[in-house]
Motif scaffolding. Structure first.
Motif, PDB file in Angstrom:
ATOM      1  N   UNK A   1       0.811  -1.215   0.000  1.00 26.97           N
ATOM      2  CA  UNK A   1       0.000   0.000   0.000  1.00 26.97           C
ATOM      3  C   UNK A   1       0.846   1.266   0.000  1.00 26.97           C
ATOM      4  N   UNK A   2       2.144   1.109  -0.278  1.00 24.13           N
ATOM      5  CA  UNK A   2       3.061   2.251  -0.323  1.00 24.13           C
ATOM      6  C   UNK A   2       3.460   2.499  -1.772  1.00 24.13           C
ATOM      7  N   UNK A   3       3.521   3.748  -2.159  1.00 21.25           N
ATOM      8  CA  UNK A   3       3.897   4.091  -3.536  1.00 21.25           C
ATOM      9  C   UNK A   3       5.258   3.487  -3.850  1.00 21.25           C
ATOM     10  N   UNK A   4       5.345   2.753  -4.954  1.00 19.63           N
ATOM     11  CA  UNK A   4       6.601   2.124  -5.376  1.00 19.63           C
ATOM     12  C   UNK A   4       6.862   0.793  -4.701  1.00 19.63           C
ATOM     13  N   UNK A   5       5.961   0.329  -3.869  1.00 19.70           N
ATOM     14  CA  UNK A   5       6.162  -0.929  -3.160  1.00 19.70           C
ATOM     15  C   UNK A   5       5.186  -2.001  -3.589  1.00 19.70           C
ATOM     16  N   UNK A   6       5.502  -3.257  -3.252  1.00 21.92           N
ATOM     17  CA  UNK A   6       4.589  -4.376  -3.436  1.00 21.92           C
ATOM     18  C   UNK A   6       4.895  -5.403  -2.348  1.00 21.92           C
ATOM     19  N   UNK A   7       4.239  -6.550  -2.398  1.00 21.79           N
ATOM     20  CA  UNK A   7       4.389  -7.552  -1.346  1.00 21.79           C
ATOM     21  C   UNK A   7       5.819  -8.059  -1.226  1.00 21.79           C
ATOM     22  N   UNK A   8       6.604  -7.973  -2.331  1.00 23.25           N
ATOM     23  CA  UNK A   8       7.976  -8.490  -2.321  1.00 23.25           C
ATOM     24  C   UNK A   8       9.021  -7.429  -1.981  1.00 23.25           C
ATOM     25  N   UNK A   9       8.638  -6.157  -2.062  1.00 24.54           N
ATOM     26  CA  UNK A   9       9.592  -5.083  -1.774  1.00 24.54           C
ATOM     27  C   UNK A   9       9.874  -5.006  -0.280  1.00 24.54           C
ATOM     28  N   UNK A  10      11.132  -5.108   0.152  1.00 20.49           N
ATOM     29  CA  UNK A  10      11.439  -5.017   1.590  1.00 20.49           C
ATOM     30  C   UNK A  10      10.926  -3.706   2.179  1.00 20.49           C
ATOM     31  N   UNK A  11      10.189  -3.799   3.240  1.00 17.92           N
ATOM     32  CA  UNK A  11       9.594  -2.616   3.849  1.00 17.92           C
ATOM     33  C   UNK A  11      10.670  -1.633   4.327  1.00 17.92           C
ATOM     34  N   UNK A  12      11.846  -2.162   4.699  1.00 19.33           N
ATOM     35  CA  UNK A  12      12.923  -1.291   5.180  1.00 19.33           C
ATOM     36  C   UNK A  12      13.462  -0.385   4.086  1.00 19.33           C
TER      37      UNK A  12
END
Length: 483
Positions: free
Chosen positions: A72-83
């Protein structure tokens, strides 16, 4: 299908009900001290990042921090490390997608979406999408072309995409142009607010319930909108004149002596919507159990015996149940995972027809739903998008007597608990006598069915056991008092 909207406004609460063909279908409640947050935009601060959950908590100024997932973050997805997307202390503009429910904080997104009558403006994309509920390639292409032309003709600069809502079907060039202008102006205003906003703070407050209803639920089949507050009626009238002028003739102020929600028996229907058992016209019934993880709905034939054979009886009951389930999901606003336990059907064609009936009734549902096929056990698994508390969660709380279990121990069980507790006290304190304080039902049983057991216990200990009724005690509540 004819539908009416009834709006009941008091200083502390607003209730909106949707009645279709004289039958209550949906209920929306907004309390002044606890307004819904869905759609609100906040400038917040990341207070905790959880790599193991691919999520983070964001302080937006509420009692509990909101929850945001990497997808739910711009440029992110389930595989993108949240850090790689967020760090503690980071300022973040977020929007609420789900109200706080029970002990959970609000669900958030960084991908903003600002709605109007026909469109949803998404400032962080360039995409123009169309609601899946709008059928027909020709109509979808026409609407996309209208939005593209509107952006060009109105000289709307800057990044930003749109989604055409279901209400946009059949809309003309003038309506689309008005919506794009409104949304762009609104976003410019929000941008100015964001620049000077403190952290955490609210920067965009979604419309109150009665205005959201006019924006989101106005459709051709609405024949009348009744409002029992003169002040609210005037606010709605101004809003409708500007944004939904085609329904202006349907607005009515209701000054009648009879409470507006007594019309069509709406108050009684709302009360029945809190009950576990739902009777069907055929004599069958549904049993609805809502837990934190999921909701189960069990279908039973009850008193319905049918006229032909068992399979036909089961089929007719399941068919009626599918229609009733669709209504109950909307009326009670049940969301999340829902398990439907239909009566087992041997005929594959019957299974198909029941499944199709369920799909048909859910087409009217504004919440997004997904249904699986009928399993070998006769179960149908489905999901329904949950954005706010269910009717039961909003209007009720866990029972103080049973702690929300829905059951209490029998008087017999409590008597045996008392005997064991007295023996524990005897070993620990060796008192001269004991006084039992309990409910009327428990004391009556100790004096009647279990009187011999009580006498045996007194003889075993060589002590006297006195009994006293406490009328305020629930059935499973008791005390052992030492002298």
């Amino acid at each position: 299908m004819k539908a009416e909207i009834l709006i009941n406004v008091t200083p502390t609460e607003t209730r909106v009900t949707v009645v279709e063909n004289g039958v209550l279908q949906e209920v929306f409640i907004e309390r002044e001290h606890l307004r819904g947050l869905v759609g609100n935009v906040y400038k917040g601060k990341v207070v905790r990042v959880l790599p193991g959950m691919q999520a983070a908590f964001v302080d937006i100024g509420l009692e509990r921090a909101g929850f945001i997932h990497a997808s739910d973050i711009i440029g992110g997805d389930a595989q993108t490390p949240i850090m790689s997307l967020l760090h503690e202390g980071q300022k973040l503009v977020v929007q609420v997608t789900k109200d706080p429910i029970s002990s959970k904080g609000a669900r958030l997104t960084n991908q903003l979406a600002i709605p109007s009558r026909y469109l949803v403006y998404m400032p962080d994309t360039d995409h123009v999408g169309v609601s899946q509920r709008i059928d027909g390639t020709e109509e979808r292409d026409r609407l996309r072309a209208l939005v593209a032309a509107s952006i060009k003709n109105e000289a709307l600069t800057g990044k930003g995409g749109f989604i055409l809502r279901t209400a946009a079907e059949g809309a003309g060039e003038e309506e689309i142009n008005a919506d794009t202008r409104y949304l762009k102006r609104l976003w410019v205003t929000l941008g100015e607010r964001l620049k000077g906003a403190k952290v955490p703070s609210l920067v965009y407050d979604e419309l109150p319930l009665f205005l959201r209803t006019m924006r989101d639920y106005s459709r051709p089949e609405i024949t009348r909108v009744l409002i029992d507050s003169k002040e609210t009626y005037q606010r709605i009238e101004k809003f409708v004149e500007q944004f939904v002028p085609e329904i202006l003739p349907q607005l009515e102020y209701y000054p009648g002596p009879r409470p507006i929600l007594d019309l069509y028996g709406v108050e009684d229907e709302m009360q029945r919507a809190l009950e576990r058992k739902v009777p069907l016209k055929s004599g069958g019934y549904l049993v609805i159990d809502q837990t934190e993880a999921m909701t189960t709905i069990d279908v039973n034939t009850g008193a319905f015996v049918g006229r032909r054979n068992l399979e036909e009886t089961i089929f007719k009951t399941n068919l009626e149940a599918a229609t009733a389930i669709g209504r109950q999901l909307r009326l009670r606003n049940l969301g999340g995972i829902i398990i439907l336990d239909f009566i087992d059907m041997m005929d594959v064609e019957h299974q198909r027809q029941v499944h199709r009936m369920l799909e048909k009734v859910l087409e009217k549902d504004h919440a997004k739903t997904k249904i699986s096929g009928v399993s070998d056990l006769g179960l149908v698994e489905m999901t329904r998008k949950r954005t706010r508390e269910s009717l039961g969660q909003m209007l009720t709380e866990a029972c103080a007597c049973c702690d929300g279990r829905g059951t209490v121990k029998t008087a017999e069980t409590i008597c045996y608990d008392i005997f064991r507790e007295i023996l524990r006290e005897e070993r620990a304190y060796d008192a001269s006598c004991y006084l039992v304080l309990a409910s009327t039902a428990v004391i009556d049983r100790l004096l009647d069915e279990d009187s011999s057991s009580l006498a045996d216990l007194e003889a075993f200990m060589g002590k006297t056991i006195k009994l006293q009724v406490e009328s305020n005690y629930t059935q499973d509540q008791y005390d052992i008092v030492l002298p």
